[in-house]
Design a protein around this motif. Structure first.
Motif, PDB file in Angstrom:
ATOM      1  N   ILE A  27     -35.085   1.575   3.295  1.00  0.00           N
ATOM      2  CA  ILE A  27     -36.011   1.166   4.341  1.00  0.00           C
ATOM      3  C   ILE A  27     -35.253   0.688   5.575  1.00  0.00           C
ATOM      4  O   ILE A  27     -34.444  -0.228   5.485  1.00  0.00           O
ATOM      5  N   PRO A  28     -35.500   1.294   6.713  1.00  0.00           N
ATOM      6  CA  PRO A  28     -34.899   0.825   7.959  1.00  0.00           C
ATOM      7  C   PRO A  28     -35.769  -0.252   8.617  1.00  0.00           C
ATOM      8  O   PRO A  28     -36.992  -0.141   8.627  1.00  0.00           O
ATOM      9  N   PHE A  29     -35.127  -1.287   9.106  1.00  0.00           N
ATOM     10  CA  PHE A  29     -35.839  -2.347   9.824  1.00  0.00           C
ATOM     11  C   PHE A  29     -35.294  -2.416  11.241  1.00  0.00           C
ATOM     12  O   PHE A  29     -34.085  -2.402  11.440  1.00  0.00           O
ATOM     13  N   LYS A  34     -31.575  -4.829  16.933  1.00  0.00           N
ATOM     14  CA  LYS A  34     -30.736  -4.563  15.770  1.00  0.00           C
ATOM     15  C   LYS A  34     -31.426  -3.646  14.784  1.00  0.00           C
ATOM     16  O   LYS A  34     -32.624  -3.738  14.580  1.00  0.00           O
ATOM     17  N   VAL A  35     -30.612  -2.820  14.173  1.00  0.00           N
ATOM     18  CA  VAL A  35     -31.128  -1.943  13.139  1.00  0.00           C
ATOM     19  C   VAL A  35     -30.473  -2.338  11.816  1.00  0.00           C
ATOM     20  O   VAL A  35     -29.255  -2.444  11.726  1.00  0.00           O
ATOM     21  N   THR A  36     -31.284  -2.599  10.834  1.00  0.00           N
ATOM     22  CA  THR A  36     -30.769  -2.889   9.503  1.00  0.00           C
ATOM     23  C   THR A  36     -31.391  -1.911   8.527  1.00  0.00           C
ATOM     24  O   THR A  36     -32.606  -1.723   8.520  1.00  0.00           O
ATOM     25  N   VAL A  37     -30.539  -1.291   7.759  1.00  0.00           N
ATOM     26  CA  VAL A  37     -31.026  -0.358   6.744  1.00  0.00           C
ATOM     27  C   VAL A  37     -30.739  -0.968   5.382  1.00  0.00           C
ATOM     28  O   VAL A  37     -29.609  -1.330   5.077  1.00  0.00           O
ATOM     29  N   ILE A  38     -31.770  -1.115   4.591  1.00  0.00           N
ATOM     30  CA  ILE A  38     -31.581  -1.640   3.239  1.00  0.00           C
ATOM     31  C   ILE A  38     -31.808  -0.503   2.250  1.00  0.00           C
ATOM     32  O   ILE A  38     -32.860   0.143   2.250  1.00  0.00           O
ATOM     33  N   LYS A  39     -30.765  -0.278   1.454  1.00  0.00           N
ATOM     34  CA  LYS A  39     -30.823   0.820   0.485  1.00  0.00           C
ATOM     35  C   LYS A  39     -31.158   0.296  -0.902  1.00  0.00           C
ATOM     36  O   LYS A  39     -30.983  -0.872  -1.200  1.00  0.00           O
ATOM     37  N   ASP A  40     -31.615   1.197  -1.737  1.00  0.00           N
ATOM     38  CA  ASP A  40     -31.903   0.895  -3.155  1.00  0.00           C
ATOM     39  C   ASP A  40     -32.953  -0.205  -3.315  1.00  0.00           C
ATOM     40  O   ASP A  40     -32.830  -1.078  -4.169  1.00  0.00           O
ATOM     41  N   VAL A  41     -33.962  -0.169  -2.472  1.00  0.00           N
ATOM     42  CA  VAL A  41     -35.042  -1.153  -2.575  1.00  0.00           C
ATOM     43  C   VAL A  41     -36.069  -0.663  -3.600  1.00  0.00           C
ATOM     44  O   VAL A  41     -36.591   0.439  -3.469  1.00  0.00           O
ATOM     45  N   PRO A  42     -36.349  -1.488  -4.623  1.00  0.00           N
ATOM     46  CA  PRO A  42     -37.381  -1.081  -5.571  1.00  0.00           C
ATOM     47  C   PRO A  42     -38.752  -1.101  -4.908  1.00  0.00           C
ATOM     48  O   PRO A  42     -39.102  -2.062  -4.233  1.00  0.00           O
ATOM     49  N   VAL A  62     -36.033  -9.256   0.576  1.00  0.00           N
ATOM     50  CA  VAL A  62     -35.664  -8.485   1.761  1.00  0.00           C
ATOM     51  C   VAL A  62     -35.635  -9.398   2.994  1.00  0.00           C
ATOM     52  O   VAL A  62     -34.724  -9.330   3.819  1.00  0.00           O
ATOM     53  N   GLU A  63     -36.622 -10.285   3.088  1.00  0.00           N
ATOM     54  CA  GLU A  63     -36.682 -11.183   4.247  1.00  0.00           C
ATOM     55  C   GLU A  63     -35.503 -12.142   4.279  1.00  0.00           C
ATOM     56  O   GLU A  63     -34.934 -12.415   5.342  1.00  0.00           O
ATOM     57  N   VAL A  78     -25.915  -1.670   7.204  1.00  0.00           N
ATOM     58  CA  VAL A  78     -26.461  -0.961   6.054  1.00  0.00           C
ATOM     59  C   VAL A  78     -26.076  -1.778   4.827  1.00  0.00           C
ATOM     60  O   VAL A  78     -24.905  -2.036   4.586  1.00  0.00           O
ATOM     61  N   VAL A  79     -27.067  -2.232   4.109  1.00  0.00           N
ATOM     62  CA  VAL A  79     -26.796  -3.082   2.950  1.00  0.00           C
ATOM     63  C   VAL A  79     -27.553  -2.547   1.732  1.00  0.00           C
ATOM     64  O   VAL A  79     -28.551  -1.854   1.859  1.00  0.00           O
TER      65      VAL A  79
END
Ligand SMILES: [Zn+2]
Length: 84
Positions: A27-29, A34-42, A62-63, A78-79
Motif C-alpha cells: 500500500i502506498p501512502f 512524502k511517499v511511503t510504501v508499506i509492503k507485505d500488509v495483511p 500502519v499508523e 519503502v518498508v
C-alpha cells in the motif's frame, strides 16, 4: 435495516460485491510531499476488483509505522509491515 441473522462466512467487497480473500498487499501512502510504501500488509483483498481492506488492528500498526517514518525526513520510504 432488515439484515439477515448470523454472519456470512464470505465477505463481500463494498465496491463491487466480489468475494474478499485474506492476502498480502502493498500500500502506498502519500502524506504531504512524502511517499511511503508499506509492503507485505495483511489485508482482505477483493478477488474481482483488487480493492484491499485492512483490519483496524492493522491500520493501528500502519499508523504508528507512518508516525515513526515521519521522523526520518525521507521523501520516499519503502518498508515492510512485519519490520514495524
Ligand atoms: Zn471489489
Amino acid at each position: 435495516m432488515a439484515g439477515k441473522k448470523g454472519k456470512d462466512k464470505v465477505k463481500r467487497c463494498p465496491l463491487c460485491g466480489g468475494e474478499m480473500r485474506e492476502g498480502i498487499t502493498t500500500i502506498p501512502f502519500l502524506i504531504g510531499e512524502k511517499v511511503t510504501v508499506i509492503k507485505d500488509v495483511p489485508a482482505e483483498i477483493c478477488s474481482d476488483c483488487g480493492e484491499a481492506y485492512m483490519k483496524s488492528s492493522v491500520v493501528d500498526k500502519v499508523e504508528s509505522l507512518l508516525d515513526r517514518l515521519e521522523e526520518l525526513h525521507s521523501e520516499m520510504s519503502v518498508v515492510h509491515y512485519e519490520a514495524a
